[in-house]
Motif scaffolding. Structure first.
Motif, mmCIF file in Angstrom:
data_model
loop_
_atom_site.group_PDB
_atom_site.id
_atom_site.type_symbol
_atom_site.label_atom_id
_atom_site.label_comp_id
_atom_site.label_asym_id
_atom_site.label_seq_id
_atom_site.Cartn_x
_atom_site.Cartn_y
_atom_site.Cartn_z
ATOM 1 N N LEU A 153 -20.090 120.150 34.341
ATOM 2 C CA LEU A 153 -18.802 120.822 34.117
ATOM 3 C C LEU A 153 -18.844 122.329 34.406
ATOM 4 C CD1 LEU A 153 -17.064 119.277 30.970
ATOM 5 C CD2 LEU A 153 -16.318 119.210 33.338
ATOM 6 N N PRO A 154 -19.825 123.085 33.866
ATOM 7 C CA PRO A 154 -19.856 124.519 34.180
ATOM 8 C C PRO A 154 -20.045 124.800 35.674
ATOM 9 C CG PRO A 154 -21.183 124.053 32.243
ATOM 10 C CD PRO A 154 -20.839 122.728 32.860
ATOM 11 N N LEU A 155 -20.776 123.935 36.370
ATOM 12 C CA LEU A 155 -20.955 124.124 37.813
ATOM 13 C C LEU A 155 -19.630 123.955 38.548
ATOM 14 C CD1 LEU A 155 -22.800 124.565 40.274
ATOM 15 C CD2 LEU A 155 -23.140 122.076 40.332
ATOM 16 N N LEU A 156 -18.801 123.015 38.110
ATOM 17 C CA LEU A 156 -17.494 122.839 38.744
ATOM 18 C C LEU A 156 -16.634 124.087 38.575
ATOM 19 C CD1 LEU A 156 -16.686 119.153 37.701
ATOM 20 C CD2 LEU A 156 -17.522 119.978 39.911
ATOM 21 N N ALA A 157 -16.741 124.729 37.411
ATOM 22 C CA ALA A 157 -16.028 125.988 37.192
ATOM 23 C C ALA A 157 -16.536 127.067 38.146
ATOM 24 C CB ALA A 157 -16.181 126.438 35.743
ATOM 25 N N GLU A 158 -17.862 127.142 38.297
ATOM 26 C CA GLU A 158 -18.456 128.143 39.183
ATOM 27 C C GLU A 158 -18.069 127.895 40.643
ATOM 28 O OE1 GLU A 158 -20.951 131.438 40.299
ATOM 29 O OE2 GLU A 158 -19.911 130.835 38.466
ATOM 30 N N LEU A 159 -18.084 126.643 41.066
ATOM 31 C CA LEU A 159 -17.706 126.308 42.445
ATOM 32 C C LEU A 159 -16.255 126.695 42.723
ATOM 33 C CD1 LEU A 159 -19.403 122.803 42.842
ATOM 34 C CD2 LEU A 159 -20.038 124.916 44.029
ATOM 35 N N ALA A 160 -15.357 126.387 41.780
ATOM 36 C CA ALA A 160 -13.950 126.730 41.963
ATOM 37 C C ALA A 160 -13.751 128.236 42.032
ATOM 38 C CB ALA A 160 -13.119 126.137 40.820
ATOM 39 N N ALA A 161 -14.468 128.975 41.189
ATOM 40 C CA ALA A 161 -14.357 130.435 41.191
ATOM 41 C C ALA A 161 -14.851 131.017 42.514
ATOM 42 C CB ALA A 161 -15.149 131.020 40.025
ATOM 43 N N ARG A 162 -15.937 130.486 43.056
ATOM 44 C CA ARG A 162 -16.493 131.003 44.312
ATOM 45 C C ARG A 162 -15.608 130.652 45.498
ATOM 46 N NH1 ARG A 162 -19.385 135.158 42.780
ATOM 47 N NH2 ARG A 162 -20.913 134.577 41.190
ATOM 48 N N VAL A 163 -15.012 129.461 45.472
ATOM 49 C CA VAL A 163 -14.081 129.084 46.543
ATOM 50 C C VAL A 163 -12.879 130.014 46.540
ATOM 51 C CG1 VAL A 163 -12.458 127.306 47.306
ATOM 52 C CG2 VAL A 163 -14.797 126.677 46.692
ATOM 53 N N TRP A 164 -12.353 130.303 45.344
ATOM 54 C CA TRP A 164 -11.218 131.233 45.234
ATOM 55 C C TRP A 164 -11.611 132.617 45.742
ATOM 56 C CZ3 TRP A 164 -6.109 131.011 44.122
ATOM 57 C CH2 TRP A 164 -5.459 132.225 43.874
ATOM 58 N N GLU A 165 -12.808 133.055 45.406
ATOM 59 C CA GLU A 165 -13.288 134.365 45.838
ATOM 60 C C GLU A 165 -13.346 134.453 47.353
ATOM 61 O OE1 GLU A 165 -17.074 137.240 44.788
ATOM 62 O OE2 GLU A 165 -17.422 135.091 45.069
ATOM 63 N N GLN A 166 -13.842 133.389 47.995
ATOM 64 C CA GLN A 166 -13.969 133.389 49.444
ATOM 65 C C GLN A 166 -12.612 133.312 50.138
ATOM 66 O OE1 GLN A 166 -16.794 133.838 51.255
ATOM 67 N NE2 GLN A 166 -17.803 134.203 49.293
#
Length: 241
Positions: A153-166
């Motif tokens: 679950l925390p990794l999914l949050a991190e992936l979504a945040a990084r995709v938004w950043e990019q």
């Protein structure tokens, strides 16, 4: 009299709500199994603490100390549970320790990828895939609270945040993007586990009210010791009655 404007909840406040929900959940499980409402309220606890693990991994200045403290407390609880039941159970602190491992592997992989060298990129990808694969095997070999998807679950949050950043370059909204990824994972976990786990989605409005601040007091040590101490007290009451 001027009414105070609601400025959201601090991390301490949402953690205290989650801690209270966890106590009710375990009281319902051990002492009053007929009171389903206690288990339903308890569904709020895991998502809040899991989301805070993601935030903690991004903010901590001592990542390995953070991991080892979590893992050490988790192993202490594993030992206590084994003495009590003669069975191994990967409690929630073990789940969060594995979450931290995969988050750190992802951060290492991003660092390697940013170097632009093929060897470094392959190394980073290998570490990440090895970590995810190893955790998947652990979750299939032994009982881990909330299983593989709960760990991720925390990794999914991190992936979504990084995709938004990019995609947007707007770092100030990474937390909201992370919450979207986290919520999607939480929905998947709820559907996978079934039953009353669907009530864990009620955590999402609570996390939306989170204002991103820690709170006035440093309650880190309290939350580390809260889990084993409250389980011990509930266990003693259960034996007594």
């Amino acid at each position: 009299m001027q009414r105070k404007q609601f400025i959201g909840l601090s991390q301490n406040q949402i953690k205290m709500i989650a801690a209270a929900a966890m106590v009710l959940d375990h009281v319902g499980m051990e002492l009053f199994p007929q009171w389903t409402i206690l288990r339903i309220i308890g569904r709020l606890a895991f998502p809040v603490f899991s989301y805070c693990i993601w935030e903690g991994s991004r903010r901590t200045h001592h990542p390995w100390q953070y991991l080892f403290r979590m893992l050490g407390m988790g192993l202490l609880c594993v030992a206590g549970y084994y003495v009590y039941t003669q069975t191994f159970y990967g409690n929630i602190l073990i789940t969060f320790s594995l979450s931290l491992c995969v988050l750190y592997a992802f951060q290492y992989g991003r660092t390697c990828w940013a170097q632009g060298k093929r060897t470094a990129q392959l190394t980073g990808a290998g570490v990440m895939l090895g970590c995810v694969g190893g955790i998947w095997l652990i979750c299939h070999w032994v009982t881990i609270d909330y299983g593989f998807l709960g760990v991720m679950l925390p990794l999914l949050a991190e992936l979504a945040a990084r995709v938004w950043e990019q995609c947007s370059g707007m770092g100030c909204k990474q937390e909201r993007a992370g919450l979207i990824g986290f919520s999607v994972g939480l929905l998947a976990l709820s559907l996978q586990m079934g039953g009353i786990q669907i009530f864990s989605l009620l955590t999402i409005p609570l996390l939306l009210a989170y204002n991103g601040t820690r709170g006035e007091k440093n309650l880190k040590q309290f939350f580390y010791w809260f889990y084993p101490v409250h389980l011990l007290l509930i266990g003693l009451v259960s034996l007594w009655i």
